[in-house]
Scaffold this active site. Structure first.
Site: not given
Length: 519
Positions: A105, A190, A346, A384, A387, A424
């Site tokens: 974040d 999640e 994940t 996904e 990290l 990302r």
């Protein structure tokens, strides 16, 4: 571009669409879309290398910031317009959690202030650990059906939000631009308890803490224990603190409390509460989007540390009652099946050898277990990376998990993920070396085929979302906890980004024959 695309129709059935997660703060905390020019160039570059779409958090704390039912979708409409103009599909996350305080974040977007104000007088609306520390990143599931928010319950607030999204994004939905609604069900979006918050001092590989000590969940547990004939049972007081190791606690040590009758009762109650929470929110999501040509999904967290410890402590504190003799993930898949929903998992990029030995991590075995259980429940599985990764090892591991038995040259593979979202979009991704390897990764996800704009060609035709099936009984949910052997995985992908271990045609044929006879 579409007219120039060339496909091998049979190989195309191995195609796994790839999406890229947009930056957390692509819409500012003040509800402004201000980076349009830079983002447009980045999206066009991503489109040029063949990605299928993007995923984006649609923050509750931004949209309903001004007051109850005062929704402002204007900035997101501008963003979606740009994404659509770049010929990319949209996966929209209904983000009912706070941004800030979790791994990765980089911006702070709290849940709406008017909701937090209610927490000033009633702090038990937030998840609470045994020490009394409140976690304000997501509302406790104990208030799911408590009408504390101007006459609405938490579930009703989430439902109203999703209905407003559908109304205000109807044109994007009808045009087929929005193809996926991922429903946030907890911290970091999640389906889990916020058991390992960095804001309260947790560091990897701490076991985390149970988060059920607010008055609402405490009361529910006491009622459940009383109904079970054990009014004397209390919530655990021997499970340690965030950064403990399992063997230093009475609860998780060898033959610890978690194996006692009381411990099993608590863990069943704790995990079932989480499952029912997900079930309730997904039911509202299904009502909100029924009839739309979209998939509904929810994310399950990849808690890989202590997976190889007998207690699976980090999974247990997060609400996944997973042990060697009990499957803690297939029950979630069974619930998702009633809503025609996709499970998003994940840590696809992680390998066991990359983890510190002391953490007793098993990301590869965890992914294999979770995906196998979901496939056995006949639901689609997406995933996904946990990290950011820009290296061949990370990409190759994702490719292996996307097609665990490799490419099938004469049709669809036995096992294939529904889609993968890359975490990302960042400036680092666009550095020349990184972007060149990413281009190869996209191509390999697509089974060496060009970008395909027609999902029906690779078996992903989207029909109208059907209404959820009837609720599943607790007995049927618990039936899904029986452990089963996971499907076999190849040791490495047959489509590596670095050309290593490249299989020739004969090798692929041998692999295909083995997959038929050795399932």
């Amino acid at each position: 571009m579409q007219g120039d695309s060339k496909y091998d129709e049979k190989l195309l059935r191995n195609y796994v669409p790839l999406y890229v997660m947009l930056p957390l703060g692509v819409i500012t905390a003040d509800n402004v879309f201000e980076s349009g020019e830079k983002l447009e160039k980045q999206l066009k570059d991503l489109r040029a290398v063949g990605i299928d779409g993007v995923m984006v958090d649609v923050w509750w704390g931004i949209i309903e910031a001004k007051g109850p039912k005062q929704y402002d979708w204007s900035a997101y409409r501008s963003l979606f317009k740009l994404v659509s103009e770049c010929d990319l599909k949209i996966q929209a996350i209904m983000s009912f959690h706070q941004c800030g305080g979790n791994i990765g974040d980089v911006v702070d977007i709290p849940i709406p202030q008017w909701v937090r104000d209610i927490g000033e007088t009633d702090p038990d609306i937030f998840y609470t650990n045994r020490s009394g520390n409140r976690n304000k990143e997501y509302l406790s599931l104990g208030v799911d059906h408590q009408h504390l928010f101007g006459g609405r319950s938490a579930i009703e607030m989430y439902s109203d939000y999703m209905k407003s999204f559908r109304e205000n994004m109807a044109d994007f939905l009808e045009a087929g631009q929005i193809i996926d609604i991922e429903v946030g069900c907890g911290a970091a979006g999640e389906l889990r308890y916020p058991s390992y918050p960095e804001t309260q001092g947790w560091v990897f590989p701490g076991i985390g803490e149970f988060q059920c000590y607010d008055k609402y969940l405490k009361g529910e547990f006491k009622e459940a224990a009383k109904n079970a004939g054990h009014p004397e049972w209390e919530l655990p007081d021997d499970a340690g603190i965030y950064n403990d190791k399992p063997d230093s606690t009475e609860f998780f040590k060898q033959n610890g409390t978690y194996l006692s009758e009381k411990g099993k009762f608590f863990l069943t109650w704790y995990s079932n509460k989480l499952l029912m929470h997900g079930d309730d929110i997904l039911d509202e999501a299904n009502k909100a989007f029924v009839g739309c040509k979209v998939k509904v999904a929810t994310k399950v967290s990849g808690l890989h540390w202590w997976y190889k410890h007998h207690s699976h402590a980090a999974e247990l504190t997060a609400g996944y009652y997973n042990l060697e003799d009990r499957d803690g993930y297939r029950p979630a898949a069974r619930i998702l099946s009633r809503h025609h929903a996709v499970m998003n998992f994940t840590c696809l990029e992680m390998r066991d050898l990359e983890q510190p030995a002391e953490a007793k991590s098993g990301p590869q075995e965890l992914v294999q277990q979770v995906l196998s259980g979901a496939w056995r429940e006949k639901i689609e599985v997406a995933g996904e990376n946990a990290l950011s990764r820009y290296d061949a090892d990370g990409y190759n591991q994702i490719l292996l998990n996307a097609r665990p038995n490799g490419v099938k040259k004469w049709g669809p593979p036995e096992l294939r993920m529904f889609g993968v979202t890359y975490l990302r979009l960042s400036d680092e991704l666009f550095e020349e070396k990184n972007f060149n390897l990413f281009r190869t990764f996209v191509r390999k996800m697509h089974a060496d085929q060009d970008y395909c704009p027609d999902p029906s060609k690779y078996g992903h035709e989207l029909g109208p979302l059907e209404r959820s099936r009837p609720r599943i009984s607790i007995d049927d949910i618990l039936d899904a906890t029986k452990p089963t052997k996971p499907f076999p995985w190849n040791k490495q992908t047959d489509m590596p980004v670095d050309g290593a271990a490249q299989f020739d045609l004969l090798g692929s044929l041998i692999n295909g024959i083995k997959s038929i006879f050795f399932k």
